[in-house]
Design a protein around this motif. Structure first.
Motif, PDB file in Angstrom:
ATOM      1  N   LEU A  82      38.355  31.761  48.059  1.00  0.00           N
ATOM      2  CA  LEU A  82      37.700  33.039  47.787  1.00  0.00           C
ATOM      3  C   LEU A  82      38.558  33.901  46.859  1.00  0.00           C
ATOM      4  CD1 LEU A  82      35.423  35.064  48.272  1.00  0.00           C
ATOM      5  CD2 LEU A  82      36.625  35.795  50.363  1.00  0.00           C
ATOM      6  N   ALA A  83      39.852  33.880  47.068  1.00  0.00           N
ATOM      7  CA  ALA A  83      40.759  34.666  46.209  1.00  0.00           C
ATOM      8  C   ALA A  83      40.697  34.165  44.772  1.00  0.00           C
ATOM      9  CB  ALA A  83      42.184  34.580  46.746  1.00  0.00           C
ATOM     10  N   ARG A 123      37.422  35.244  43.178  1.00  0.00           N
ATOM     11  CA  ARG A 123      37.462  36.660  42.837  1.00  0.00           C
ATOM     12  C   ARG A 123      38.346  36.921  41.623  1.00  0.00           C
ATOM     13  NH1 ARG A 123      38.120  39.066  49.014  1.00  0.00           N
ATOM     14  NH2 ARG A 123      35.859  39.251  49.469  1.00  0.00           N
ATOM     15  N   ALA A 127      33.143  35.969  41.235  1.00  0.00           N
ATOM     16  CA  ALA A 127      32.565  36.655  42.394  1.00  0.00           C
ATOM     17  C   ALA A 127      31.779  37.883  41.965  1.00  0.00           C
ATOM     18  CB  ALA A 127      33.678  37.045  43.378  1.00  0.00           C
ATOM     19  N   ASP A 128      32.290  38.618  40.961  1.00  0.00           N
ATOM     20  CA  ASP A 128      31.574  39.805  40.471  1.00  0.00           C
ATOM     21  C   ASP A 128      30.251  39.410  39.832  1.00  0.00           C
ATOM     22  OD1 ASP A 128      33.631  41.433  41.327  1.00  0.00           O
ATOM     23  OD2 ASP A 128      34.713  41.314  39.428  1.00  0.00           O
ATOM     24  N   ARG A 170      27.129  40.106  45.942  1.00  0.00           N
ATOM     25  CA  ARG A 170      27.045  39.840  47.375  1.00  0.00           C
ATOM     26  C   ARG A 170      25.801  39.054  47.761  1.00  0.00           C
ATOM     27  NH1 ARG A 170      29.131  45.261  50.611  1.00  0.00           N
ATOM     28  NH2 ARG A 170      31.246  45.285  49.723  1.00  0.00           N
TER      29      ARG A 170
END
Length: 561
Positions: free
Chosen positions: A519-520, A523, A528-529, A533
């Motif tokens: 996940l890091a 991002r 991720a952006d 969501r």
């Protein structure tokens, strides 16, 4: 931590020193005859075997993490040493052989110690088990063939395994009948004794009997080859030769790897639950220091031996005091029994080597590997024939190369599953014929890759998932990354490009089940952006619920495989 330390201290306090004394004496009865025999395998005087069961054993006793590991020469190290010395001292000059042995052993020790400093303990698991099985079986056959001529009083030129077999058959008519009778008798007796009484002092009994018969019957005068002169003294200082370093370094690397592999395997195999764990990097240091110190006292490369360690454990040994007792017996043998050992027939030593080398050949392990995985069975066979065709040191290279290929193949071909849901629950599992009633969802394709995603497999994963998409034609592709423990930049870039390509096809890409590290990375890349969501979920189940609540109307159907 506290309970473990308490258990260790309790073990030390209640250890009966008599147990270690008996274990050390019993181990000496097994170790010393074998050590002398292994020295002959390496083309060295039998005294070198005694030296190897002396200094290295003492050094390891003070530095090693195993309570019972017995460190001296082994069959594998002996044949590897023989190969390397044969390349550097082809004429067999006695003085140069001793110097080359000291240099090779010192290099082995320095390499092991350097590996300890660099924290290379992980290499203990570097060679895969099937490859090691094949390698050791090949080594076992090479050693047996190397000793068989000595059983018949023959000397053949070494030209490679298969040529040596033909040469042996050609020279059999020249065999010494008396030598063959002695060798065959020793071989049969040792096999029978080991069968009835495993890990017994059988080698000592055979050696004692051989010496007695040689003395009483005058076998040396009758033409039977004997060990000959052994210096009646402790080992003197021997110094390595810097000029030999470049020649010996490649072989020393292979010997160091095999020494550590055998040492860590034997140490772990005989570690009791209440004892401290075997620490790989400390073992590198202990094994390295044992070899480096031994080099200056005439020892050949050493490592942990499985059979002698089994003896120590079987008769109640609890600490390294047992090894110190064995080393003391070795010293006493050099000082007192050396003249008697010189009477020992070479055929008896050959019989000892053959019996304890046969154990390296494990057909049952080959069968077990074949039952589980055919490809790894082929790797074991390749390592086996690599030793026979190319030689022992080259066989290590073959073994390592095969292990790397195996590792690369597994990493480059990760499993990728299309996922369905168990009826009446939230259990997600791969779609298969074993679960024909599992649910899939119109318009939603769930795919779960497993393992590490990196440059070597990124394209293949993208292609395979692309094939699933082309077949299912979903509106949403949900990647369940719960089985992915790491993702490299190349794979992340491939995923971002796939998102753009899928969008042009009218397919949305969703991600689920990312662990904190993955996940890091997602991002940090900005992916991720871009997803937002609405396209990233903690679990695949959450993604399914979001699809059911917000996407097109859902109809369930039975998965077809």
């Amino acid at each position: 931590m506290a309970p473990s330390q308490g258990a260790d201290q309790s073990l030390s306090l209640h250890t009966d020193p008599r147990l270690d004394l008996v274990a050390g004496l019993t181990a000496a009865a097994v170790v010393l005859p074998k050590a002398m025999a292994y020295a002959t395998v390496a083309g060295l005087p039998v005294s070198v075997g005694l030296y190897t069961a002396f200094v290295p054993m003492i050094v390891y006793a003070f530095l090693g993490t195993s309570r019972v590991l017995s460190v001296s020469s082994t069959t594998t190290l002996a044949i590897l040493t023989a190969t390397e010395l044969g390349l550097v001292v082809p004429d067999g000059d006695a003085g140069r052989l001793i110097t080359a042995t000291a240099t090779l052993t010192a290099l082995t020790g320095l390499l092991l110690m350097a590996a300890s400093v660099l924290r290379f303990g992980f290499v203990a698991n570097f060679i895969s088990s099937p490859v090691l099985t094949g390698f050791k079986a090949g080594i076992g056959l090479v050693i047996v063939l190397d000793q068989v001529p000595k059983l018949f009083g023959l000397h053949i030129a070494k030209e490679g395994f298969f040529r040596d077999v033909l040469s042996l058959v050609h020279h059999l008519p020249e065999a010494s009948v008396l030598t063959a009778v002695i060798g065959a008798s020793a071989l049969v007796l040792l096999l029978v004794m080991e069968q009835i009484w495993p890990h017994s002092p059988a080698p000592l009994a055979i050696v004692g009997g051989g010496i007695a018969i040689s003395w009483l019957a005058g076998l040396g005068a009758a033409g039977v080859s004997t060990v000959g002169f052994i210096p009646q003294a402790l080992p003197s200082l021997t110094f390595p030769d810097v000029d030999m370093v470049v020649q010996l370094l490649p072989g020393a690397i292979g010997i160091a790897l095999m020494s550590f592999t055998e040492t860590i395997a034997a140490g772990r195999a005989f570690a009791a639950p209440a004892e401290p764990p075997i620490r790989a990097n400390r073992e590198l240091l202990a094994d390295g220091a044992a070899n480096l110190a031994g080099a200056f006292f005439g020892a050949m490369p050493a490592g942990g031996g499985t059979s002698q360690t089994a003896v120590v454990r079987a008769v109640g040994g609890r600490t390294q005091k047992a090894s110190l007792v064995t080393a003391a017996v070795s010293a006493a043998t050099m000082l007192i029994l050396a003249p008697l050992l010189g009477l020992l027939p070479q055929a008896v030593l050959a019989a000892i080597v053959i019996v304890y080398s046969i154990g390296l050949i494990q057909p049952g392990e080959f069968r077990s590997i074949l039952k589980v995985r055919r490809m790894e069975f082929l790797w074991a066979l390749a390592a086996f024939f690599g030793v026979l065709l190319f030689g022992t040191l080259q066989g290590i290279v073959v073994a390592i190369a095969l292990s790397l290929v195996a590792l690369s193949r597994q990493a480059a071909n990760p499993r990728i599953h299309v996922i369905g849901r168990k009826p009446g629950g939230d259990v997600l599992r791969p779609v298969s014929s074993e679960h024909p009633d599992d649910e899939t969802f119109d318009g939603l394709l769930i795919v779960r890759p497993e393992g590490r995603l990196f440059f070597a497999n990124a394209q293949q994963i993208a292609d395979r998932i692309g094939g699933f998409v082309a077949e299912a034609k979903p509106s949403i592709l949900l990647l369940d990354l719960s089985g992915v423990f790491d993702i490299e930049y190349s794979a992340l870039q491939m995923m971002m490009e796939s998102d753009q390509r899928l969008a042009k096809q009218g397919v949305g890409l969703w991600l689920a089940g990312l662990n904190p590290d993955v996940l890091a990375y997602v991002r940090a890349s900005g992916f991720a952006d871009r997803l937002g969501r609405d396209r990233m979920f903690a679990t695949a189940g959450a993604g399914i619920r979001h699809y059911q609540d917000n996407a097109q109307p859902l109809t369930e159907r039975t998965a077809k495989t």
